[in-house]
Design a protein around this motif. Sequence first.
Motif, PDB file in Angstrom:
ATOM      1  N   THR A   1       6.637 -15.513 -33.925  1.00 31.47           N
ATOM      2  CA  THR A   1       7.388 -16.758 -33.738  1.00 31.47           C
ATOM      3  C   THR A   1       7.073 -17.811 -34.795  1.00 31.47           C
ATOM      4  OG1 THR A   1       5.669 -17.677 -32.290  1.00 31.47           O
ATOM      5  CG2 THR A   1       7.425 -16.382 -31.247  1.00 31.47           C
ATOM      6  N   ASN A   2       6.005 -17.563 -35.552  1.00 26.84           N
ATOM      7  CA  ASN A   2       5.541 -18.530 -36.562  1.00 26.84           C
ATOM      8  C   ASN A   2       5.180 -19.871 -35.923  1.00 26.84           C
ATOM      9  OD1 ASN A   2       4.831 -19.131 -39.231  1.00 26.84           O
ATOM     10  ND2 ASN A   2       6.788 -20.128 -39.631  1.00 26.84           N
ATOM     11  N   ASN A   3       4.627 -19.788 -34.705  1.00 20.59           N
ATOM     12  CA  ASN A   3       4.221 -20.989 -33.972  1.00 20.59           C
ATOM     13  C   ASN A   3       2.973 -20.708 -33.150  1.00 20.59           C
ATOM     14  OD1 ASN A   3       6.148 -23.243 -34.397  1.00 20.59           O
ATOM     15  ND2 ASN A   3       7.645 -21.758 -33.672  1.00 20.59           N
ATOM     16  N   GLU A   4       2.244 -21.788 -32.832  1.00 22.45           N
ATOM     17  CA  GLU A   4       1.142 -21.669 -31.889  1.00 22.45           C
ATOM     18  C   GLU A   4       1.729 -21.473 -30.493  1.00 22.45           C
ATOM     19  OE1 GLU A   4      -2.022 -21.694 -33.170  1.00 22.45           O
ATOM     20  OE2 GLU A   4      -1.018 -21.950 -35.097  1.00 22.45           O
ATOM     21  N   LEU A   5       0.891 -21.054 -29.536  1.00 16.61           N
ATOM     22  CA  LEU A   5       1.380 -20.824 -28.183  1.00 16.61           C
ATOM     23  C   LEU A   5       0.285 -21.050 -27.157  1.00 16.61           C
ATOM     24  CD1 LEU A   5       1.386 -17.099 -27.283  1.00 16.61           C
ATOM     25  CD2 LEU A   5       1.046 -17.739 -29.676  1.00 16.61           C
ATOM     26  N   VAL A   6       0.606 -20.839 -25.906  1.00 13.08           N
ATOM     27  CA  VAL A   6      -0.349 -20.951 -24.797  1.00 13.08           C
ATOM     28  C   VAL A   6      -0.352 -19.636 -24.048  1.00 13.08           C
ATOM     29  CG1 VAL A   6      -0.953 -22.179 -22.674  1.00 13.08           C
ATOM     30  CG2 VAL A   6       0.105 -23.424 -24.580  1.00 13.08           C
ATOM     31  N   ILE A   7      -1.551 -19.155 -23.692  1.00 15.84           N
ATOM     32  CA  ILE A   7      -1.681 -17.902 -22.949  1.00 15.84           C
ATOM     33  C   ILE A   7      -2.403 -18.151 -21.633  1.00 15.84           C
ATOM     34  CG2 ILE A   7      -2.886 -15.677 -22.898  1.00 15.84           C
ATOM     35  CD1 ILE A   7      -2.196 -15.235 -25.739  1.00 15.84           C
ATOM     36  N   CYS A   8      -1.760 -17.757 -20.548  1.00 14.59           N
ATOM     37  CA  CYS A   8      -2.363 -17.796 -19.212  1.00 14.59           C
ATOM     38  C   CYS A   8      -2.753 -16.371 -18.841  1.00 14.59           C
ATOM     39  CB  CYS A   8      -1.374 -18.365 -18.209  1.00 14.59           C
ATOM     40  SG  CYS A   8      -1.910 -18.237 -16.487  1.00 14.59           S
ATOM     41  N   PRO A   9      -3.978 -16.118 -18.351  1.00 10.54           N
ATOM     42  CA  PRO A   9      -4.424 -14.746 -18.091  1.00 10.54           C
ATOM     43  C   PRO A   9      -3.971 -14.170 -16.749  1.00 10.54           C
ATOM     44  CG  PRO A   9      -6.200 -16.239 -17.576  1.00 10.54           C
ATOM     45  CD  PRO A   9      -5.077 -17.088 -18.106  1.00 10.54           C
ATOM     46  N   VAL A  10      -3.284 -14.984 -15.936  1.00 13.69           N
ATOM     47  CA  VAL A  10      -2.961 -14.557 -14.574  1.00 13.69           C
ATOM     48  C   VAL A  10      -1.451 -14.420 -14.374  1.00 13.69           C
ATOM     49  CG1 VAL A  10      -3.167 -15.109 -12.121  1.00 13.69           C
ATOM     50  CG2 VAL A  10      -5.042 -15.658 -13.674  1.00 13.69           C
ATOM     51  N   ASP A  11      -1.068 -13.350 -13.720  1.00 11.78           N
ATOM     52  CA  ASP A  11       0.331 -13.110 -13.356  1.00 11.78           C
ATOM     53  C   ASP A  11       0.538 -13.670 -11.948  1.00 11.78           C
ATOM     54  OD1 ASP A  11       2.923 -12.097 -13.502  1.00 11.78           O
ATOM     55  OD2 ASP A  11       2.344 -10.174 -12.650  1.00 11.78           O
ATOM     56  N   TYR A  12       0.918 -14.928 -11.863  1.00 14.02           N
ATOM     57  CA  TYR A  12       1.040 -15.594 -10.562  1.00 14.02           C
ATOM     58  C   TYR A  12       2.340 -15.210  -9.855  1.00 14.02           C
ATOM     59  CZ  TYR A  12      -2.950 -18.729 -11.155  1.00 14.02           C
ATOM     60  OH  TYR A  12      -4.215 -19.243 -11.290  1.00 14.02           O
ATOM     61  N   PRO A  13       2.260 -14.714  -8.621  1.00 14.39           N
ATOM     62  CA  PRO A  13       3.473 -14.327  -7.888  1.00 14.39           C
ATOM     63  C   PRO A  13       4.401 -15.494  -7.577  1.00 14.39           C
ATOM     64  CG  PRO A  13       1.521 -14.103  -6.496  1.00 14.39           C
ATOM     65  CD  PRO A  13       1.039 -14.356  -7.883  1.00 14.39           C
ATOM     66  N   TYR A  14       3.858 -16.721  -7.480  1.00 10.96           N
ATOM     67  CA  TYR A  14       4.720 -17.865  -7.146  1.00 10.96           C
ATOM     68  C   TYR A  14       5.722 -18.156  -8.258  1.00 10.96           C
ATOM     69  CZ  TYR A  14       2.694 -21.604 -10.126  1.00 10.96           C
ATOM     70  OH  TYR A  14       2.309 -22.389 -11.178  1.00 10.96           O
ATOM     71  N   LEU A  15       5.460 -17.642  -9.467  1.00  9.05           N
ATOM     72  CA  LEU A  15       6.388 -17.869 -10.571  1.00  9.05           C
ATOM     73  C   LEU A  15       7.573 -16.900 -10.547  1.00  9.05           C
ATOM     74  CD1 LEU A  15       3.850 -18.577 -13.465  1.00  9.05           C
ATOM     75  CD2 LEU A  15       5.186 -20.227 -12.153  1.00  9.05           C
ATOM     76  N   TYR A  16       7.622 -16.047  -9.528  1.00  8.76           N
ATOM     77  CA  TYR A  16       8.741 -15.107  -9.381  1.00  8.76           C
ATOM     78  C   TYR A  16       9.702 -15.508  -8.263  1.00  8.76           C
ATOM     79  CZ  TYR A  16       6.138 -11.800 -12.348  1.00  8.76           C
ATOM     80  OH  TYR A  16       5.484 -11.185 -13.399  1.00  8.76           O
ATOM     81  N   VAL A  17       9.486 -16.662  -7.663  1.00 10.74           N
ATOM     82  CA  VAL A  17      10.301 -17.028  -6.501  1.00 10.74           C
ATOM     83  C   VAL A  17      11.702 -17.498  -6.889  1.00 10.74           C
ATOM     84  CG1 VAL A  17       8.303 -17.600  -5.082  1.00 10.74           C
ATOM     85  CG2 VAL A  17       9.381 -19.394  -6.460  1.00 10.74           C
ATOM     86  N   GLN A  18      11.909 -17.772  -8.165  1.00  9.71           N
ATOM     87  CA  GLN A  18      13.228 -18.161  -8.638  1.00  9.71           C
ATOM     88  C   GLN A  18      13.733 -17.153  -9.664  1.00  9.71           C
ATOM     89  OE1 GLN A  18      12.799 -22.121 -10.169  1.00  9.71           O
ATOM     90  NE2 GLN A  18      12.732 -23.069  -8.145  1.00  9.71           N
ATOM     91  N   ALA A  19      15.035 -16.968  -9.692  1.00 14.14           N
ATOM     92  CA  ALA A  19      15.646 -16.029 -10.648  1.00 14.14           C
ATOM     93  C   ALA A  19      15.895 -16.759 -11.964  1.00 14.14           C
ATOM     94  CB  ALA A  19      16.946 -15.465 -10.090  1.00 14.14           C
TER      95      ALA A  19
END
Length: 255
Positions: free
Chosen positions: A141-159
Amino acid sequence: KKRIFEKDKIDYTLRSINSILKSVKHAKNHYAKLNIKIIIIDHNSTKENLEKIIDLLKRSSLPFTLLNLDIAEFKEKIETTNEKNETISSNQVSNMSNIYKSLLLSKKSNDLIYFVEDDYVHELDSIAEMLFTYERIASLTNNELVICPVDYPYLYVQAANTKIYLGEKYHWRKINETLCTFLTSKQLVEKHWDKFLSMCTFEHYPFESPLHEIYKQELCVSPIPSIAIHCTNINSIYGLSPNKDWKKIWDENKV
């Protein structure tokens, strides 16, 4: 709070630290010139528990610093009333002071910073995977980014629409929210310094709102499946990551 495994608080802290130390050593097998320093900010641990933490750090042979948090250094910088117009708790003042201190320390970093709360138990390959993924996606991407180590299930509640990236052993997907455990660069912290700092001077609702504002401008990704387990309140809305053997990860990091 009732946590998964129902152990004393120090058990989660020690296993979290142990898992990170083991993962750092594992990462050094893949990155010969990797230079990592462990910094722990402690607040009000008992002498007995501090001795356990220091002993664990010393046995790792990795460079480390243990600092005692002085809340007085930050108390006057933190607003006493939150976004709900309620008086913030002493525990939240402590938490915000810790984040403030962490951000100040991050300015001394040369490259990447991994902010970690004290109840995240990591897979052995987590640090290597995050470094490899950061390197690959930043180049893509030629950019800095942020990495979260956890796959949180609450982030799947919306399509919601997302993007999928390939790491070394895991897939990673674009997300728009995290808690306060994440890896990023010094460059990105400095770019969004005021937003990061606002998280530890005023209690937003939700608390991590300033981070979510940053993710509207910067890419943030999390792994599929998770490379760390967050041993939070079992009634938390965030939930425990799917497709992982939590007990196995817990047992592997017994101290």
